[in-house]
Design a protein around this motif. Sequence first.
Motif, mmCIF file in Angstrom:
data_model
loop_
_atom_site.group_PDB
_atom_site.id
_atom_site.type_symbol
_atom_site.label_atom_id
_atom_site.label_comp_id
_atom_site.label_asym_id
_atom_site.label_seq_id
_atom_site.Cartn_x
_atom_site.Cartn_y
_atom_site.Cartn_z
ATOM 1 N N GLY A 175 0.835 -1.128 -0.162
ATOM 2 C CA GLY A 175 -0.036 0.020 -0.088
ATOM 3 C C GLY A 175 0.755 1.222 -0.088
ATOM 4 N N TYR A 176 1.821 1.276 0.703
ATOM 5 C CA TYR A 176 2.838 2.444 0.914
ATOM 6 C C TYR A 176 3.561 2.585 -0.510
ATOM 7 C CZ TYR A 176 2.086 3.191 5.783
ATOM 8 O OH TYR A 176 1.653 3.542 7.073
ATOM 9 N N ALA A 177 4.032 1.539 -1.117
ATOM 10 C CA ALA A 177 4.592 1.280 -2.431
ATOM 11 C C ALA A 177 3.513 2.250 -3.637
ATOM 12 C CB ALA A 177 5.139 0.054 -2.789
ATOM 13 N N TYR A 178 2.553 1.725 -3.328
ATOM 14 C CA TYR A 178 1.323 2.026 -4.358
ATOM 15 C C TYR A 178 1.375 3.639 -4.265
ATOM 16 C CZ TYR A 178 -3.506 3.637 -5.382
ATOM 17 O OH TYR A 178 -4.538 4.100 -6.025
ATOM 18 N N ASP A 197 2.252 9.250 -5.986
ATOM 19 C CA ASP A 197 2.791 10.507 -5.968
ATOM 20 C C ASP A 197 3.428 11.054 -7.020
ATOM 21 O OD1 ASP A 197 2.688 12.560 -4.110
ATOM 22 O OD2 ASP A 197 5.067 12.264 -3.711
ATOM 23 N N ARG A 198 3.637 10.477 -7.985
ATOM 24 C CA ARG A 198 4.608 10.842 -8.985
ATOM 25 C C ARG A 198 3.450 11.405 -10.160
ATOM 26 N NH1 ARG A 198 10.274 8.294 -9.523
ATOM 27 N NH2 ARG A 198 10.609 7.765 -7.142
ATOM 28 N N ALA A 199 2.288 10.902 -10.119
ATOM 29 C CA ALA A 199 1.277 11.122 -11.086
ATOM 30 C C ALA A 199 0.590 12.614 -10.767
ATOM 31 C CB ALA A 199 0.009 9.945 -11.212
ATOM 32 N N GLY A 200 -0.062 12.884 -11.697
ATOM 33 C CA GLY A 200 -0.958 13.951 -11.393
ATOM 34 C C GLY A 200 -1.782 14.083 -10.411
ATOM 35 N N ALA A 201 -2.512 14.890 -9.850
ATOM 36 C CA ALA A 201 -3.469 14.966 -8.738
ATOM 37 C C ALA A 201 -4.837 14.228 -9.322
ATOM 38 C CB ALA A 201 -3.871 16.173 -8.129
ATOM 39 N N SER A 244 -3.063 1.819 1.807
ATOM 40 C CA SER A 244 -2.594 3.122 1.155
ATOM 41 C C SER A 244 -2.921 4.590 1.519
ATOM 42 C CB SER A 244 -3.022 2.949 -0.442
ATOM 43 O OG SER A 244 -4.165 2.963 -0.490
ATOM 44 N N THR A 245 -3.854 4.433 2.642
ATOM 45 C CA THR A 245 -4.837 5.564 2.793
ATOM 46 C C THR A 245 -3.723 6.665 3.638
ATOM 47 O OG1 THR A 245 -6.848 4.325 3.220
ATOM 48 C CG2 THR A 245 -6.727 6.585 4.411
ATOM 49 N N ALA A 246 -3.207 6.303 4.570
ATOM 50 C CA ALA A 246 -2.063 7.282 5.254
ATOM 51 C C ALA A 246 -1.229 7.856 4.531
ATOM 52 C CB ALA A 246 -1.440 6.537 6.658
ATOM 53 N N PRO A 247 -0.404 7.312 3.602
ATOM 54 C CA PRO A 247 0.490 8.046 2.751
ATOM 55 C C PRO A 247 -0.191 8.885 1.647
ATOM 56 C CG PRO A 247 0.470 5.868 2.171
ATOM 57 C CD PRO A 247 -0.146 5.865 3.328
ATOM 58 N N LEU A 248 -1.422 8.533 1.113
ATOM 59 C CA LEU A 248 -1.985 9.280 -0.067
ATOM 60 C C LEU A 248 -2.648 10.450 0.697
ATOM 61 C CD1 LEU A 248 -3.591 6.848 -2.328
ATOM 62 C CD2 LEU A 248 -1.954 8.318 -2.932
ATOM 63 N N LEU A 249 -3.457 10.212 1.883
ATOM 64 C CA LEU A 249 -3.912 11.662 2.329
ATOM 65 C C LEU A 249 -3.329 12.416 2.763
ATOM 66 C CD1 LEU A 249 -6.512 9.676 1.791
ATOM 67 C CD2 LEU A 249 -7.695 10.517 3.972
ATOM 68 N N GLN A 250 -1.924 12.124 3.380
ATOM 69 C CA GLN A 250 -1.108 12.925 3.962
ATOM 70 C C GLN A 250 -0.417 13.600 2.649
ATOM 71 O OE1 GLN A 250 1.352 11.567 7.334
ATOM 72 N NE2 GLN A 250 0.252 9.698 7.150
ATOM 73 N N THR A 251 -0.083 13.120 1.596
ATOM 74 C CA THR A 251 0.497 13.840 0.467
ATOM 75 C C THR A 251 -0.614 14.765 0.015
ATOM 76 O OG1 THR A 251 1.615 11.954 -0.195
ATOM 77 C CG2 THR A 251 1.227 13.582 -2.134
ATOM 78 N N TRP A 252 -1.943 14.550 -0.008
ATOM 79 C CA TRP A 252 -2.892 15.444 -0.593
ATOM 80 C C TRP A 252 -3.250 16.408 0.610
ATOM 81 C CZ3 TRP A 252 -6.760 10.962 -1.629
ATOM 82 C CH2 TRP A 252 -6.730 10.186 -2.733
ATOM 83 N N THR A 259 6.342 10.016 1.300
ATOM 84 C CA THR A 259 6.028 8.813 0.829
ATOM 85 C C THR A 259 7.411 7.764 0.757
ATOM 86 O OG1 THR A 259 6.368 9.510 -1.468
ATOM 87 C CG2 THR A 259 4.142 9.622 -0.524
ATOM 88 N N LEU A 260 8.477 8.397 0.281
ATOM 89 C CA LEU A 260 9.713 7.442 0.568
ATOM 90 C C LEU A 260 9.982 7.184 1.928
ATOM 91 C CD1 LEU A 260 12.296 6.427 -0.886
ATOM 92 C CD2 LEU A 260 13.320 8.396 -0.555
ATOM 93 N N PHE A 261 9.897 7.800 2.893
ATOM 94 C CA PHE A 261 10.026 7.702 4.315
ATOM 95 C C PHE A 261 9.156 6.532 4.720
ATOM 96 C CE2 PHE A 261 8.900 8.592 8.694
ATOM 97 C CZ PHE A 261 10.383 8.299 9.267
ATOM 98 N N TYR A 262 7.861 6.741 4.386
ATOM 99 C CA TYR A 262 6.895 5.657 4.823
ATOM 100 C C TYR A 262 7.223 4.396 4.138
ATOM 101 C CZ TYR A 262 4.090 9.328 6.870
ATOM 102 O OH TYR A 262 3.549 10.147 7.529
ATOM 103 N N LEU A 263 7.787 4.374 2.973
ATOM 104 C CA LEU A 263 7.830 3.123 2.166
ATOM 105 C C LEU A 263 9.100 2.515 2.935
ATOM 106 C CD1 LEU A 263 7.128 1.592 -0.435
ATOM 107 C CD2 LEU A 263 8.864 2.856 -1.547
#
Length: 771
Positions: free
Chosen positions: A51-54, A59-63, A127-135, A346-350
């Motif tokens: 999930g973290y890798a996803y 994160d490299r794609a557009g929002a 995947s929720t934690a890293p994605l929502l923190q990125t947003w 996201t790298l840190f979480y990964l």
Amino acid sequence: MQIYILTVFLGALLLFQVELIIGKYILPWFGGASAIWITCMLFFQAALLAGYAYGHVLDRAGARAQSRLHRILLFVSVLVLMAQAMVWHSPLTLDSRWKPDAQGNPVLQIFILLIVSVGFPYFVLASTAPLLQTWWRRMYPGRSPYRLYAVSNFGSFLGLVSYPFLVEPFLTLKTQARIWTCAYVAFALGCAYCALKAAAASEPKTDSAEADRASIDAQTVPLAAPPPTGLLILWLGLAACASALFLGTTNQLCKNVAAVPLLWVLPLAIYLLTFTLCFESDHRYSRTWFHPAFALAVLLAVFVLSTGARTNLFGQVGIYAFVLFAGCMVCHGELARLKPDPRHLTLFYLVVAAGGVVGGLFVGLFAPAFFVGYWEYHVSLWFAVLLFLVTLYRDRTSWLYSTRVKAPLVLLAAAALLPECMALAVSFKKFLSALPFVGAILLGIYLVQGKRRDENERNNKIVTLVSCAIVLLILGVQFTMLGSASLGKFTSVRDFYSALTVDMQNASDPGWEAYSLRHGEIVHGFEFLDASKRHIPDSYYTADSGLGLLLSQHLDSPEAAAKAPVNLRLGLVGLGIGSIAAYGKAGDFIRYYEIDPQVVRLASDTRYFHYLSDCPAHLDIVLGDARLSLERELQQGAPQNFDILVIDAFNGDAIPVHLLTQEAIRVYLQHLKNPTGVLAVHVTNTFLDLRPVVVAAAEHLGLPSVAVHADIDGHISYASDWVLVSRDRAIIDSLAARAKHAVKLDVPEKRRWTDDYSNLFQALTTPSATR
């Protein structure tokens, strides 16, 4: 902002509650061993990493692309749960067609079951934690996203702590799964909303002033340099160490009490609590307090591993919990101090998730394959000390360089002397074992005495490095000695289910020497070397034990002979060394149900044990979980019609809970001869009084029962507790009259355990017998 916080919180709570739900559901399918939970945790850590890798790749794609793809995954995961509910009549809980094959690889089978049941929803939750923190970082650039990480860990912690107290006692597993699915749908809606808001926030600004400000900010904020390789390795090591220490602690707790969610929750809750404390604020972790606490924890760990507090349940649990808390606070606290710029979030979480998987692989796969004892705890603790010193050595501002009296190092050195103090208190002749003691004292004096900071920085650095190396060496020697002490004198083996040793018992007592089989500290039977004593039923199965009285009544009593055939059919759940086969006679049929192939191999090894090889009865051994095997026989229309069915399965000192439930008792009764068949349940335990559990199940079914206790005699018998149950009240009354210590217990209905409910708190008391 509130929707983000609630979604992250709910996702984390669901993430960890589903671990307990599915872990408890499949536990009976693999014998109830603690390794099942360890394997489950390895799967969940791997799924978390996925999930973290996803999240990192996305994160490299557009929002807008992120939002669209993640909403699709949320929708598909909800469809998966609905499909499960239609096929299995309840989401998550697989039907009986998925029950494992006894000959299969348990790790692979557990992974397959978890993938099918919770794999996809768990991946989305992970995947929720890293994605929502990125947003969050994009929508609220002035606010730290690491707060959401703390919210996530708090949600996980609350989900864990609430399960054994608010969920498990009141709801069946299928009801838990249905409620969990409804909450998951609410989470999916919240996450989809956050995805839509993040995509909308990424659209170009129409306000030219805001656009100008954003352009200026982008030019003035420098790009954060990528973390160096050494730092990535340190992140990985700290995360792996904390994970391995948590799983090793779980093994230590479960192997001698019971593999139940209550004891799964405690280490995992402590593990998550330290994450929450360390990442919620920069001020929660203080080296001033937690470094001495960690050193004290290592000292206490050496004490408990040196057989300290062996019979004190709360003492053991308290020490292991404190060691885990201090160790994880140091690992996670130093990890939080090393966290990168939010751009590398996201790298840190990964990397942290990858460290968790490394720790899980070490405890779940490497240790059972390459260790012959439960040594992963020792190794994890030593590596925690190593990384503790590495982080301090890298930091030139740490107390390792600036403080004259290095108290934590002194405590770490003192940890090595404790077992030698205990040994010297018994015998002053153990000179060799006292050498680490002397070395530790000399190092402690040197460190307390201190040394003025050398004007030559290089010399000062060398002195510090040598001091750390000496501490690590002494602790390494001590942990090696403690691990070696657990080895058997003749052989030691370990597999998925257990760590077994063959040792000599009564070695200094001529005529009473015996080979014994141990699982951890618990003896599972012994056989005398003297040929004249070789076939004596001993340990928990002597003539005055509950089982011995029952067998003698069947074999010798004229009243019993009139009711039963001369040749007995005995069913035995749990093999041990085959001690009960000493009662077998020509024409008898004895069937053993044993899940561990290593137990069968050792019990059949005539270098040590002869109960099986010398038994004149016809012997049959069924490999696999006993309850599943008995259920399959009923499904095949082949009830065994046993005169006596003995439940004697132990994992260390822990009785698999699924063998004591109401549903299990019903299965046993269908295999007993009606009405004279007798169920004999061995419930001897150091920490738990399980007699009322069996008696309550019997009373619920309207069956009479009697609890029989036998005392230790110093040579042949161990103290034991048995509960005997039968449809024939006359048999139970006769056994109660013949036993020296018999009692017919009257227990409340609430003590009854089922597959959906078990409560260790009810059984926590000082039992009358110890193993």
